[in-house]
Motif scaffolding. Structure first.
Motif, short mmCIF file in Angstrom:
data_model
loop_
_atom_site.label_atom_id
_atom_site.label_comp_id
_atom_site.label_asym_id
_atom_site.label_seq_id
_atom_site.Cartn_x
_atom_site.Cartn_y
_atom_site.Cartn_z
N ARG A 49 0.84 -1.21 0.00
CA ARG A 49 0.00 0.00 0.00
C ARG A 49 0.87 1.25 0.00
O ARG A 49 0.63 2.21 -0.74
N PHE A 50 1.92 1.22 0.84
CA PHE A 50 2.82 2.36 0.96
C PHE A 50 3.49 2.66 -0.40
O PHE A 50 3.57 3.80 -0.83
N GLU A 51 3.94 1.59 -1.06
CA GLU A 51 4.62 1.77 -2.35
C GLU A 51 3.65 2.27 -3.43
O GLU A 51 4.01 3.09 -4.27
N GLU A 57 7.49 8.65 -6.66
CA GLU A 57 7.93 9.82 -5.89
C GLU A 57 8.74 9.38 -4.67
O GLU A 57 8.51 8.31 -4.13
N ASN A 58 9.65 10.25 -4.24
CA ASN A 58 10.38 9.96 -3.00
C ASN A 58 9.52 10.37 -1.79
O ASN A 58 8.97 11.47 -1.78
N LYS A 66 6.99 19.07 1.02
CA LYS A 66 8.09 19.24 0.04
C LYS A 66 9.13 18.15 0.23
O LYS A 66 9.46 17.76 1.35
N GLU A 67 9.68 17.68 -0.90
CA GLU A 67 10.70 16.63 -0.81
C GLU A 67 11.98 17.17 -0.17
O GLU A 67 12.41 18.29 -0.46
N TYR A 127 16.48 2.71 -0.34
CA TYR A 127 15.66 1.49 -0.31
C TYR A 127 15.12 1.23 1.10
O TYR A 127 13.93 1.02 1.31
N TYR A 128 16.02 1.26 2.08
CA TYR A 128 15.62 0.92 3.45
C TYR A 128 14.77 2.01 4.12
O TYR A 128 13.96 1.71 4.99
N ALA A 129 14.95 3.27 3.70
CA ALA A 129 14.16 4.35 4.30
C ALA A 129 12.67 4.17 4.02
O ALA A 129 11.82 4.64 4.76
N LYS A 130 12.35 3.45 2.93
CA LYS A 130 10.93 3.28 2.54
C LYS A 130 10.29 2.05 3.18
O LYS A 130 9.14 1.73 2.90
#
Length: 448
Positions: A49-51, A57-58, A66-67, A127-130
């Motif tokens: 769901r998160f992805e 987008e980051n 804001k990114e 990768y791991y932050a997500k």
């Protein structure tokens, strides 16, 4: 458990790894398995769901959306590897960046099994932050035994413990302490407040500023509602008024009394959970409500014997009265409001098979601002369970309440887990109502 026994080993002159000791933990291996199954099935679908929510987008964002463009570089600077590169290349930014972006083969965590990738250090950080993580603990406050401890989604990849090591904003799971302070000040669950805009003055560095809380719905109904209904529906405007009336310092005082040990700032918004606390502390504090006002110190180990079975030490939970039995019973009655009041925030639990034999569940959802942290605190007549869900990086979070609220992230873990617990008769936890009060209740509580 070994961490828990570090001091004991030192004080008693034992080596946990070489002395052939037998450690009997309080963890129930069957319940632990059910908890891990519930975590795995929910977290796998939450990750999808998160992805889907973020797509290409980051997700590292400021609170106005804001990114944060330099997020991966800033994160890299916190790594031991960065210090090694700085020393090796005399702090030369070009050399450091070259190695941070140099790709190599590595294995990474993935829900469909370990994945081999070609990543640079920066790729790995992104990768791991997500990746969403969780902490979950189940506790029997009557004897202090910790039954379940899930420190994260995969210990091989994530050594950080999200039950006791990690502290996060509690969001609305902190609200019961405001209502507890109200009961302690002589109010009853039937006392009424109006859901309306409020403007609360406070001092900031000698200047008067104003705090104007919003409700989750971004609107105010203008309706009068009982304290029980307001807590069940998690109405911010009423919680803020209650906090102003009882005093933020009293909310802090009673939270500490029930078992929160973290430093809490007594600000006007304290009851909406801006302070960082651990799952461990929250479970201990809610346990005080269930255990008739007696705070139990959670324990992880029952006894230790030598290799011949001779008992070296037995452990018992330290217990101390923190609330009167009447107030504790009223708090459980208030917590049932999440299921029983119209519009209560725990009602997503109807989805699971939990409602045989007139079962009652008390609980509280929680979501910190910007949908960074999702919480659920669930109380049955035997057990207290706390669940937190979120990313380790606080700037990474869901976009909206439809995806990121505690009722949609953490609550389903509790629902799936309790369903499994009730379906296993060997555990001895049967559904049923909370016990009738053992003392006379002098406040009006059955509000029309």
């Amino acid at each position: 458990v070994s961490k828990y026994l570090e001091k004991w080993s030192e004080d008693n002159g034992y080596d946990l790894y070489t002395d052939g000791l037998k450690i009997y933990t309080t963890i129930d291996s069957r319940m632990q398995r059910y908890a891990e199954e519930a975590v795995n099935s929910q977290m796998k679908s939450l990750q999808r769901r998160f992805e889907n929510v973020w797509g290409n987008e980051n997700p590292w964002r400021t609170s106005d959306g804001k990114e944060i463009v330099d997020f991966p570089q800033k994160a890299a600077q916190r790594l031991p590897y960065y210090d090694i590169l700085k020393k090796k290349y005399n702090n030369n930014p070009d050399s450091i960046n070259y190695y941070l972006n140099k790709q190599k083969k590595m294995k990474v965590f993935n829900w469909s099994g370990e994945k081999e990738v070609v990543f640079s250090t920066i790729d790995s950080i992104k990768y791991y932050a997500k990746i969403l993580n969780t902490g979950m603990m189940t506790f029997d406050p009557f004897n202090g035994h910790i039954k379940v401890w899930v420190g994260g989604i995969d210990h091989n990849y994530f050594k950080y413990d999200h039950v006791n090591q990690s502290k996060r904003q509690a969001g609305s799971t902190f609200k019961p302490f405001a209502y507890l302070a109200a009961l302690e000040a002589g109010m009853s669950p039937c006392d009424k407040y109006v859901d309306k805009p409020v403007r609360i003055p406070y001092q900031n560095e000698g200047k008067t500023e104003y705090w104007e809380p919003k409700n989750a719905s971004y609107s105010f109904t203008g309706q009068e509602m009982s304290l029980r209904a307001a807590m069940g529906k998690s109405v911010n405007s009423i919680t803020a008024q209650v906090t102003e009336d009882v005093g933020a310092q009293n909310v802090v005082k009673y939270a500490h009394q029930c078992g929160i040990e973290s430093d809490l700032k007594a600000v006007p918004s304290v009851s909406l959970g801006p302070n960082d606390v651990s799952v461990f502390e929250m479970v201990r504090a809610y346990g005080t409500f269930l255990n008739k006002g007696i705070k139990s110190e959670p324990i992880l180990v029952e006894k230790i014997t030598d290799h011949n079975g001779k008992v070296i030490e037995e452990f018992e939970s330290k217990q101390k009265r923190s609330l009167s039995e009447e107030i504790a019973w009223l708090m459980l009655y208030m917590l049932r409001g999440g299921m029983e009041e119209p519009g209560g925030t725990s009602q997503a639990l109807w989805e699971w098979d939990l409602w045989k034999n007139n079962n009652q569940i008390g609980g509280k959802t929680g979501t910190s601002s910007d949908y960074v942290d999702g919480w659920y605190m669930g109380v049955t007549r035997d057990l207290v369970t706390g669940v937190w869900v979120g990313c380790d990086e606080r700037s990474v979070h869901f976009k909206s309440s439809e995806t990121g609220e505690g009722s949609r992230t953490a609550l389903p873990i509790f629902g799936k887990f309790m369903e499994k617990v009730y379906k296993d008769p060997s555990l001895g936890f049967k559904p049923g109502p909370f016990p009738k009060p053992g003392v006379s209740i002098t406040r009006k509580y059955d509000c029309p």
